[in-house]
Design an enzyme around this catalytic site. Structure first.
Site, short mmCIF file in Angstrom:
data_model
loop_
_atom_site.label_atom_id
_atom_site.label_comp_id
_atom_site.label_asym_id
_atom_site.label_seq_id
_atom_site.Cartn_x
_atom_site.Cartn_y
_atom_site.Cartn_z
N GLU A 248 -32.33 -11.58 11.69
CA GLU A 248 -32.74 -12.26 12.91
C GLU A 248 -31.84 -13.48 13.14
OE1 GLU A 248 -37.53 -11.44 12.14
OE2 GLU A 248 -36.72 -13.49 12.09
N LYS A 250 -30.98 -17.18 13.52
CA LYS A 250 -31.61 -18.43 13.08
C LYS A 250 -31.48 -19.45 14.21
CE LYS A 250 -32.18 -21.59 9.24
NZ LYS A 250 -32.62 -22.66 10.13
N ARG A 270 -44.24 -27.37 11.34
CA ARG A 270 -44.07 -27.15 9.91
C ARG A 270 -44.65 -28.29 9.08
NH1 ARG A 270 -38.18 -25.83 7.18
NH2 ARG A 270 -38.64 -26.55 5.09
N GLU A 300 -40.50 -20.16 16.51
CA GLU A 300 -39.61 -21.31 16.67
C GLU A 300 -39.71 -21.81 18.11
OE1 GLU A 300 -36.40 -23.56 14.51
OE2 GLU A 300 -37.92 -22.12 13.90
N PHE A 340 -41.70 -14.58 15.45
CA PHE A 340 -41.09 -13.65 14.51
C PHE A 340 -42.04 -13.15 13.43
CE2 PHE A 340 -39.62 -18.01 13.33
CZ PHE A 340 -40.37 -18.18 12.18
N ARG A 415 -40.82 -21.10 -0.84
CA ARG A 415 -39.41 -20.90 -0.49
C ARG A 415 -38.86 -19.90 -1.51
NH1 ARG A 415 -35.82 -23.97 2.31
NH2 ARG A 415 -37.04 -25.89 2.18
#
Length: 571
Positions: A248, A250, A270, A300, A340, A415
């Protein structure tokens, strides 16, 4: 429950620097706390009375708080100012004045956790004519009933900084120790609820089973899944995803998590901040585009150029973050949401489904419109095709690509290498701002340079990596100086490990993105991380990140090793 019990625990926490000892102190406090009080005690240990995602301000600043201290203790403004000059902390001033209290009569009522918690929660609700005086009176009554140590921590709670070195990450191990449950389960429950008070209560009442019963709640932000750097490029990506992944673009915007519950819409960042009121032009769009009555999706937020229809840089999104003239700015800078992922669809929790299944569900439940889009993806396995797609994305002004493992679940707050960033070749670091140095010459009157630190995942300490004084415009220096004025502390924060003594210490809250020429090994007397940056340069303030998301010592070390490997290959 007596507030004195909590205050004495905070005093112990302030006096110890040992990670394990701090855990034990918090654990012992939790064991003493009745389960029904944990949703008050845990936030108070973190120095607040609202969850992190609730954007509430008390509306009582330092000067008003000084008046409350004076009213409670009977001391003059001049006396309080003199002590502030000496001690640099209104909490310590309150403690000292309470010990020397002129007023000999104390309230008969014992200060309780409930009384402190409930009265401080009321402060934002006190509005209208005379509201400042009524807020001062509310705090003053608490301080009049307080012992010296209680007064210190009441004041620090109002200021939002207990100075005891306890961040949310430390609660995980303390809850696990107190109730003998796996820390991983505690962390997972927190990532879903964003509320350690709720997690502690569930654990105290039902143990590990209580943790597993906690689930997503519309209106409570979920810690988003994060992407890891692909240090070795496309080859590393393909190796980690077993040869094939979804790629995808960014986007350069703000991570946003839309929630829908019938007609009610929430937009969380976030950093768990509620930005719904800042983007009223998106509420109807989200309501209409997301089909289920109940959903949590991930995406986003991107600013759009009105003339070209193309995305604009990240900084333009930040111009929409304001309290006033919101409609005028919305007209000037339109924004779109590019979705997404999906975490909740109707009554179906999706986070344990594979990425492929979640993507199918997202396509099914979202009806794209003018302002709500779905991020395009391509499933690729050919390195040349991936490289071409990345170059195309960068040429259009995007940051690069995100590669997503087709079989990966949604790992809230983690992460991991299930999502990988393929950015342009220039590496950057996201570092916590812990201090600053006064500007000289043309920069007099501003913070001329800043002290930056990386996060130690094991201890939650921030260890210094670099000073940075280049890359700023004059306007940025001026704006940053104003911004950090509110974060100044009288002494080094308890979670900062630094041999460097800047002119100003800051409450660690902001993150700078920094590029550099090279990472170098550094003696600990220079930088406590063991590393330093050669020719560091400010790129931007990461308004979308908080310190818990800053790069870690592990990240710095990994980049250093990659750099050294590349250098040895070149030679």
């Amino acid at each position: 429950m007596k507030y004195q019990v909590l205050a004495e625990a905070c005093q112990e926490l302030e006096e110890t620097s040992s990670y394990l000892d701090k855990n034990t102190i918090i654990s012992d406090l939790l064991k003493k706390t009745p389960a029904e009080k944990l949703e008050m005690v845990v936030p108070l240990v973190l120095g607040r009375v609202f969850p992190a995602y609730v954007s509430q301000e008390t509306g009582i600043g330092l000067q008003q708080l000084k008046k409350a201290v004076g009213k409670a203790t009977g001391y003059s403004k001049d006396k309080i100012e003199d002590l502030m000059e000496e001690l640099g902390d209104l909490g310590k001033v309150t403690e000292k004045l309470t010990e020397e209290k002129k007023q000999t009569t104390l309230a008969e009522e014992t200060l309780t956790v409930e009384k402190v918690f409930q009265n401080l929660r009321k402060l934002p609700e006190i509005t209208g004519e005379g509201s400042v005086d009524r807020k001062i009176s509310t705090v003053s009554k608490l301080l009049t009933a307080a012992s010296p140590v209680e007064g210190k921590f009441v004041v620090r709670t109002v200021l939002g900084d207990l100075r005891i070195g306890v961040a949310e990450g430390r609660l995980r191990d303390a809850i696990a120790e107190a109730y003998d449950v796996p820390p991983e389960e505690v962390e997972h429950a927190y990532m879903l609820t964003t509320d350690y008070g709720k997690v502690a209560k569930a654990t105290a009442e039902e143990g590990e089973e209580g943790l597993t019963d906690l689930d997503l709640t519309v209106g409570h932000p979920v810690n988003p899944m994060l992407a890891q750097r692909a240090e070795e490029g496309i080859e590393e990506v393909l190796e980690r995803v077993e040869g094939k992944a979804a790629f995808e673009t960014k986007l350069d915007g703000i991570r946003i998590q839309p929630h829908k519950k019938k007609d009610e819409i929430f937009l969380f960042t976030r950093r768990m901040e509620d930005y719904t009121h800042m983007f009223p032009d998106l509420e109807d769009a989200v309501r209409e585009s997301i089909k289920p009555n109940k959903a949590i999706v991930d995406g986003e937020l991107v600013a759009i150029n009105k003339e070209t229809g193309k995305p604009m840089p990240f900084q333009e999104v930040l111009r929409r973050r304001r309290k006033y003239d919101i409609e005028d700015v919305a007209e000037e800078i339109p924004v779109h949401i590019y979705l997404f992922d999906v975490l909740l669809s109707g009554e179906k929790t999706m986070i344990k489904e594979t990425y492929s299944e979640r993507r199918k569900e997202l396509d099914k439940i979202v009806d794209p419109g003018e302002k709500i889009k779905i991020v395009e993806q391509q499933i690729l396995e050919d390195p040349e095709e991936i490289k071409a797609l990345r170059n195309e994305a960068i040429s259009r002004g995007h940051e690069g690509l995100l590669a997503k493992n087709l079989d990966s679940t949604y790992r809230a707050g983690r992460r991991e290498f299930a999502w990988l960033k393929l950015k342009a070749e220039v590496e950057t670091l996201d570092l916590a701002v812990v201090g600053a140095f006064a500007g000289k010459g043309d920069r007099a009157g501003t913070c001329g340079s800043y002290l930056l630190a990386a996060r130690d995942k094991e201890t939650d300490e921030l260890k210094t990596v670099s000073k940075v004084g280049s890359g700023f415009t004059d306007e940025e220096l001026e704006n940053l100086t104003k911004k950090f004025e509110k974060l100044k502390l009288g002494e080094k924060p308890s979670n900062v490990d630094s041999e460097i003594d800047p002119d100003y210490w800051f409450k660690p809250q902001e993150v700078f993105e920094i590029n550099y020429e090279e990472i170098q090994e550094s003696p600990s007397e220079a930088h406590t991380s063991g590393y330093g940056l050669r020719f560091p340069r400010y790129v931007k303030t990461r308004e979308d990140l908080d310190v818990s998301s800053a790069d870690t010592l592990e990240d710095v070390e990994r980049l250093f090793k990659k750099q050294e490997k590349r250098k040895s290959g070149e030679s």
